[in-house]
Design a protein around this motif. Structure first.
Motif, PDB file in Angstrom:
ATOM      1  N   ALA A  30     129.326  55.623  -8.817  1.00  0.00           N
ATOM      2  CA  ALA A  30     128.152  56.497  -8.872  1.00  0.00           C
ATOM      3  C   ALA A  30     127.156  56.007  -9.913  1.00  0.00           C
ATOM      4  N   ALA A  31     127.677  55.537 -11.054  1.00  0.00           N
ATOM      5  CA  ALA A  31     126.788  55.053 -12.108  1.00  0.00           C
ATOM      6  C   ALA A  31     125.987  53.858 -11.624  1.00  0.00           C
ATOM      7  N   SER A  32     126.636  52.940 -10.882  1.00  0.00           N
ATOM      8  CA  SER A  32     125.940  51.763 -10.349  1.00  0.00           C
ATOM      9  C   SER A  32     124.879  52.177  -9.351  1.00  0.00           C
ATOM     10  N   ALA A  33     125.213  53.176  -8.513  1.00  0.00           N
ATOM     11  CA  ALA A  33     124.239  53.664  -7.542  1.00  0.00           C
ATOM     12  C   ALA A  33     123.022  54.229  -8.252  1.00  0.00           C
ATOM     13  N   ARG A  34     123.256  54.910  -9.389  1.00  0.00           N
ATOM     14  CA  ARG A  34     122.127  55.438 -10.158  1.00  0.00           C
ATOM     15  C   ARG A  34     121.253  54.310 -10.687  1.00  0.00           C
ATOM     16  N   GLU A  35     121.905  53.211 -11.091  1.00  0.00           N
ATOM     17  CA  GLU A  35     121.133  52.065 -11.584  1.00  0.00           C
ATOM     18  C   GLU A  35     120.230  51.508 -10.480  1.00  0.00           C
ATOM     19  N   ILE A  36     120.765  51.450  -9.262  1.00  0.00           N
ATOM     20  CA  ILE A  36     119.961  50.966  -8.134  1.00  0.00           C
ATOM     21  C   ILE A  36     118.762  51.882  -7.928  1.00  0.00           C
ATOM     22  N   LEU A  37     119.027  53.203  -7.912  1.00  0.00           N
ATOM     23  CA  LEU A  37     117.944  54.146  -7.679  1.00  0.00           C
ATOM     24  C   LEU A  37     116.914  54.114  -8.808  1.00  0.00           C
ATOM     25  N   THR A  38     117.398  53.907 -10.029  1.00  0.00           N
ATOM     26  CA  THR A  38     116.467  53.790 -11.160  1.00  0.00           C
ATOM     27  C   THR A  38     115.549  52.592 -10.961  1.00  0.00           C
ATOM     28  N   GLY A  39     116.138  51.480 -10.532  1.00  0.00           N
ATOM     29  CA  GLY A  39     115.335  50.289 -10.270  1.00  0.00           C
ATOM     30  C   GLY A  39     114.327  50.527  -9.160  1.00  0.00           C
ATOM     31  N   LEU A  40     114.757  51.213  -8.105  1.00  0.00           N
ATOM     32  CA  LEU A  40     113.845  51.507  -7.004  1.00  0.00           C
ATOM     33  C   LEU A  40     112.737  52.449  -7.457  1.00  0.00           C
ATOM     34  N   GLN A  87     123.243  53.921   2.497  1.00  0.00           N
ATOM     35  CA  GLN A  87     122.655  55.127   3.076  1.00  0.00           C
ATOM     36  C   GLN A  87     121.832  55.899   2.050  1.00  0.00           C
ATOM     37  N   THR A  88     122.317  55.944   0.825  1.00  0.00           N
ATOM     38  CA  THR A  88     121.569  56.620  -0.233  1.00  0.00           C
ATOM     39  C   THR A  88     120.252  55.895  -0.502  1.00  0.00           C
ATOM     40  N   VAL A  89     120.303  54.580  -0.579  1.00  0.00           N
ATOM     41  CA  VAL A  89     119.097  53.788  -0.820  1.00  0.00           C
ATOM     42  C   VAL A  89     118.109  53.949   0.342  1.00  0.00           C
ATOM     43  N   GLU A 119     110.205  65.606  -0.160  1.00  0.00           N
ATOM     44  CA  GLU A 119     109.195  64.701  -0.688  1.00  0.00           C
ATOM     45  C   GLU A 119     109.691  63.917  -1.904  1.00  0.00           C
ATOM     46  N   HIS A 120     110.662  64.460  -2.648  1.00  0.00           N
ATOM     47  CA  HIS A 120     111.152  63.797  -3.857  1.00  0.00           C
ATOM     48  C   HIS A 120     112.657  63.583  -3.748  1.00  0.00           C
ATOM     49  N   THR A 121     113.060  62.352  -3.818  1.00  0.00           N
ATOM     50  CA  THR A 121     114.472  62.014  -3.590  1.00  0.00           C
ATOM     51  C   THR A 121     115.212  61.606  -4.859  1.00  0.00           C
ATOM     52  N   VAL A 122     114.507  61.045  -5.837  1.00  0.00           N
ATOM     53  CA  VAL A 122     115.168  60.533  -7.044  1.00  0.00           C
ATOM     54  C   VAL A 122     115.141  61.597  -8.137  1.00  0.00           C
ATOM     55  N   ALA A 123     116.331  61.916  -8.673  1.00  0.00           N
ATOM     56  CA  ALA A 123     116.453  62.972  -9.679  1.00  0.00           C
ATOM     57  C   ALA A 123     116.004  62.477 -11.054  1.00  0.00           C
ATOM     58  N   GLU A 124     115.330  63.359 -11.810  1.00  0.00           N
ATOM     59  CA  GLU A 124     114.985  63.062 -13.199  1.00  0.00           C
ATOM     60  C   GLU A 124     116.043  63.612 -14.156  1.00  0.00           C
ATOM     61  N   ASP A 125     116.688  64.716 -13.751  1.00  0.00           N
ATOM     62  CA  ASP A 125     117.721  65.341 -14.581  1.00  0.00           C
ATOM     63  C   ASP A 125     118.875  65.743 -13.669  1.00  0.00           C
ATOM     64  N   ALA A 140     126.646  62.883  -4.244  1.00  0.00           N
ATOM     65  CA  ALA A 140     125.319  62.349  -3.922  1.00  0.00           C
ATOM     66  C   ALA A 140     124.349  62.579  -5.076  1.00  0.00           C
ATOM     67  N   ILE A 141     124.465  63.719  -5.746  1.00  0.00           N
ATOM     68  CA  ILE A 141     123.638  63.976  -6.928  1.00  0.00           C
ATOM     69  C   ILE A 141     124.006  62.994  -8.034  1.00  0.00           C
ATOM     70  N   ASP A 142     125.305  62.724  -8.205  1.00  0.00           N
ATOM     71  CA  ASP A 142     125.752  61.755  -9.212  1.00  0.00           C
ATOM     72  C   ASP A 142     125.105  60.388  -9.006  1.00  0.00           C
ATOM     73  N   SER A 143     124.822  60.068  -7.754  1.00  0.00           N
ATOM     74  CA  SER A 143     124.224  58.759  -7.475  1.00  0.00           C
ATOM     75  C   SER A 143     122.744  58.711  -7.838  1.00  0.00           C
ATOM     76  N   GLY A 144     122.176  59.884  -8.192  1.00  0.00           N
ATOM     77  CA  GLY A 144     120.787  59.895  -8.642  1.00  0.00           C
ATOM     78  C   GLY A 144     119.822  60.611  -7.734  1.00  0.00           C
ATOM     79  N   LEU A 145     120.313  61.372  -6.762  1.00  0.00           N
ATOM     80  CA  LEU A 145     119.441  62.068  -5.827  1.00  0.00           C
ATOM     81  C   LEU A 145     119.129  63.473  -6.318  1.00  0.00           C
ATOM     82  N   THR A 146     117.990  64.004  -5.882  1.00  0.00           N
ATOM     83  CA  THR A 146     117.666  65.398  -6.141  1.00  0.00           C
ATOM     84  C   THR A 146     118.590  66.283  -5.313  1.00  0.00           C
TER      85      THR A 146
END
Length: 756
Positions: free
Chosen positions: A6-16, A150-152, A208-214, A271-277
């Motif tokens: 999950a942490a790696s997935a968050r890194e991908i989403l952060t990069g995106l 799928q998350t990306v 409209e917003h997929t990447v979580a800030e918190d 899915a939230i752990d991966s960085g999604l809203t």
């Protein structure tokens, strides 16, 4: 290849997220995206195809020839990429060229790569592109890697939509501004006629917003939404009423089970752990559910997935704050409800006084919402294409499920014809209702046993409503299919006892569980790999004899429930006599066990077998002496005789129940059973259709078990028929078949004033 936590997935989403926020051009952003994903997955190739002007165009790639970008194009359904987009499905292949849909594009240079994995990029329930990865070595990608893709893909849908890179989904599906009368066809789900104005169940929620800030804040939002949703479902379950048809508690209890399912909430949290809203996480899990639905062959299990999707929609509306649906707004006049699909709880929210009918873009006969709608007496027409595009809010609609049609914005003449037909239908129904206390006796004095099929506790109410002779088939597997865990013996016992007590003096025939194969239970894992032909696979009595603990528990529950009465039990999908003998021995051993412990048992157990497998007909002389009765399941029998999957759309109407092959086969079975003095019942759908039932009586069948709604029409047919004449004409048809037995028999019935 390394696993993606999950942490790696968050890194991908952060990069995106950083890429999406940059001022680079859309093309530069996509070029950066494929680099990020390819590196994170240690994949030699990562490519993005986007849907433009109806075709899938290679927009960015890492690993394929750059000259192919904006040059390689695939039609929907063409190649692996086109297949993913058309079917909105995931592919994971260790050897891409082995797939039948593989299409080689020489300009890409992809011949160097063997493994392939691809996922659809979805926007507003539509595939707007494909994200795929490839690797030189043949290997399947890990499940966690597919989930990362799928998350990306979900985040990508937001990026490319905002950049205006894809076809406009609204433009592709823009509503036709039309005031002309229109007829749309669909699938008969709940029979009836209805008139009302179009009301759309709910507006589509766009994320409209997929990447979580918190992440923790998003998790809290989901927890709160779950609490509110469960409160709504509990309240609805306590208030649900179905009038004289019963409360259908099993359906509602199953629905509540989904609301409290920890596995579902855990997947959303992951899915939230991966960085999604919160919204994106719910939609992410829902997309996966939809893909699973498309892979399930068994319609009953697919419909259970529809119930879960209904829950997802409810949860998504709560978490997004968009709670309004047509139910909350209230119906101000007679309405026809329109939805892509509908859950049973959502239907219950509507005012029954105003809701006259339902039209679904999807839907099937075994869906829970159909069970509830039938109990409420609401006509439902399903699988009507493009309803949200061709019908406008407030349009006058005439629904005639008998004609498989809805008439949109009808002319005065169409409306008058509809009203006339509605009056005729209501008069005919009143006539069927008047037959409730009349016996199904033919004009020449043959008393036909007319029973109903059931699977829920509250189906028993139909015995009194129809005047049926009993329950010829109680499908016990329904309780297993809607449970999160194996139903304990005590729970089974309560159900069976309730059914027996509710039926009173009328007989009930319990069929032991028909599970396995395409009705796989999540808590009953199989060691075998996926079956190519599950209907003919490890199911029914085959799995019950191997996992005999399941049958022992059911046997004890049935025997205890029927204490002091007669227990009628039959075994499904018997292929050879020894299977019946082993199953019967299990029941007898359980009876002896209970007697030894001083428990009350039935005064008699009558054992029967289902004839669904043609091979059993060749061994009937060996089996009949051991049977008290036999039941023919015409649904499975037909597909086995014709080697034709009854669920296959191209084959569903191809093989006729009134074909010489079916009728000759059944005629031989009936004759053999009569000679052995073993009663035979037809309990498939065939017996619930008037012309087919006429043919069955004509070949010697005198016992039918059918759906409750069919009892009135079949009773009316029987009372208008001279069975001796029917048997004479059927004997001629079987000896020398006409070009169409259906057409010939229909004409004969018309000439002889048989009510069909």
């Amino acid at each position: 290849m390394r696993m993606i936590a999950a942490a790696s997935a968050r890194e991908i989403l952060t990069g995106l997220h950083e890429v999406m926020a940059s001022r680079a051009t859309a093309q530069a952003k996509l070029n950066k995206v494929v680099q990020i994903i390819g590196e994170a997955l240690a994949s030699e190739v990562c490519s993005i195809y986007l849907r433009r002007e109806g075709v899938l165009e290679l927009f960015a790639t890492r690993g394929l020839n750059q000259e192919a970008v904006h040059v390689t194009k695939l039609a929907m359904g063409e190649g692996l990429v086109g297949t993913i987009a058309e079917q909105i499905a995931t592919l994971n292949l260790d050897e891409a060229t082995s797939h039948p849909d593989f299409a080689y594009k020489p300009e890409t240079g992809e011949e160097l790569f063997h493994s392939f994995a691809g996922v659809p990029i979805i926007r507003k329930e539509d595939a707007v592109g494909v994200l795929c990865v490839q690797h030189a070595e043949p290997r399947r990608y890990e499940e966690v890697e597919i989930e990362a893709l799928q998350t990306v893909a979900m985040v990508l849908s937001e990026l490319i939509a905002n950049a205006g890179l894809i076809d406009n989904a609204e433009a592709r599906g823009s509503k036709v501004q039309n005031t002309a009368a229109l007829r749309l066809n669909g699938l008969k789900l709940v029979d009836g006629m209805a008139k009302g104005h179009a009301v759309f169940h709910q507006p589509r929620i766009t994320i409209e917003h997929t990447v979580a800030e918190d992440i923790e804040a998003e998790r809290h939002r989901v927890y709160s939404a779950f609490d509110k949703m469960r409160e709504q479902i509990d309240k609805m379950a306590s208030q649900a009423e179905f009038g004289g048809e019963g409360e259908h508690r099993d359906v509602i209890e199953m629905y509540k089970m989904f609301a409290y399912d920890e596995g579902w909430s855990r997947r959303i949290n992951e899915a939230i752990d991966s960085g999604l809203t919160a919204e994106a996480a719910i939609e992410r899990v829902q997309q996966r559910t939809r893909m699973r639905m498309r892979q399930i062959d068994d319609p009953l299990l697919a419909d259970r997935m529809h119930d879960l999707e209904d829950m997802s929609n409810r949860l998504l509306r709560i978490v997004s704050g968009q709670l309004a649906s047509a139910a909350q707004a209230g119906l101000r006049r007679d309405a026809i409800l329109i939805a892509r699909n509908l859950g049973p709880a959502e239907l219950l929210e509507y005012d029954r006084r105003r809701l006259k009918g339902v039209i679904l873009e999807e839907g099937s006969l075994t869906a829970h919402v159909i069970i509830v709608a039938r109990a409420m007496g609401i006509p439902v027409l399903g699988r009507v294409k493009d309803v949200r595009r061709l019908i406008s809010e407030g349009d006058l609609l005439l629904v005639d499920v008998g004609q498989s049609a809805v008439f949109v914005r009808p002319t005065a003449a169409m409306e008058e014809a509809f009203e006339t037909q509605l009056a005729v239908t209501q008069k005919r129904r009143a006539g069927f209702a008047a037959l409730k206390r009349e016996a199904p006796v033919s004009k020449d004095g043959l008393r036909v046993a007319l029973m109903i099929n059931a699977g829920l506790r509250d189906d028993i109410a139909a015995l009194d409503a129809t005047g049926a002779d009993g329950i010829g088939l109680f499908r016990t597997e329904f309780q297993f299919l809607v449970s999160a865990t194996m139903p304990q013996r005590e729970r089974q016992l309560r159900l069976y006892r309730d059914v027996i007590e509710a039926a009173g003096k009328k007989p009930v025939v319990f069929r032991t569980v028909d599970i396995g194969g395409d009705k796989a239970l999540p808590y009953l894992r199989q060691d075998e790999e996926d079956e190519e032909n599950p209907a003919m696979g490890w199911r029914a009595i085959r799995i019950a004899l191997e996992r005999d603990g399941l049958m022992k528990a059911q046997a004890r529950a049935l025997i205890e429930a029927a204490a002091g009465t007669t227990l009628n039990v039959m075994f499904p999908m018997v292929s050879e006599p020894w299977e019946f003998e082993q199953a019967r021995a299990i029941f007898e051993k359980q009876r002896e066990f209970l007697i030894e412990r001083g428990k009350r048992v039935p005064r008699e157990i009558r054992y029967g077998a289902m004839l669904e497998v043609p091979a059993l007909a060749e061994c009937l002389d060996l089996l009949l002496p051991k049977l008290e009765f036999i039941s023919i399941g015409t649904n499975d029998l037909t597909q086995f005789l014709f080697a034709a999957d009854r669920a296959h759309p191209k084959l569903a109407e191809r093989f006729d129940w009134l074909s010489p092959a079916i009728l000759r086969f059944l005629s031989r079975v009936v004759k053999q059973c009569d000679e052995a003095n073993v009663p035979v019942t037809v309990c498939g759908e065939m017996g619930g259709r008037a012309l087919e039932a006429l043919a069955l009586l004509g070949i010697g069948i005198e016992r039918l078990s059918i759906t409750p709604v069919s009892v009135g029409p079949i009773k009316a047919m029987i009372r208008s028929l001279n069975v001796a004449d029917a048997r004479s004409v059927l004997a001629d048809y079987l000896k020398k078949p006409p070009a169409s037995i259906r057409a010939a028999l229909g004409e004969w019935a018309l000439q002889n004033k048989v009510e069909i």
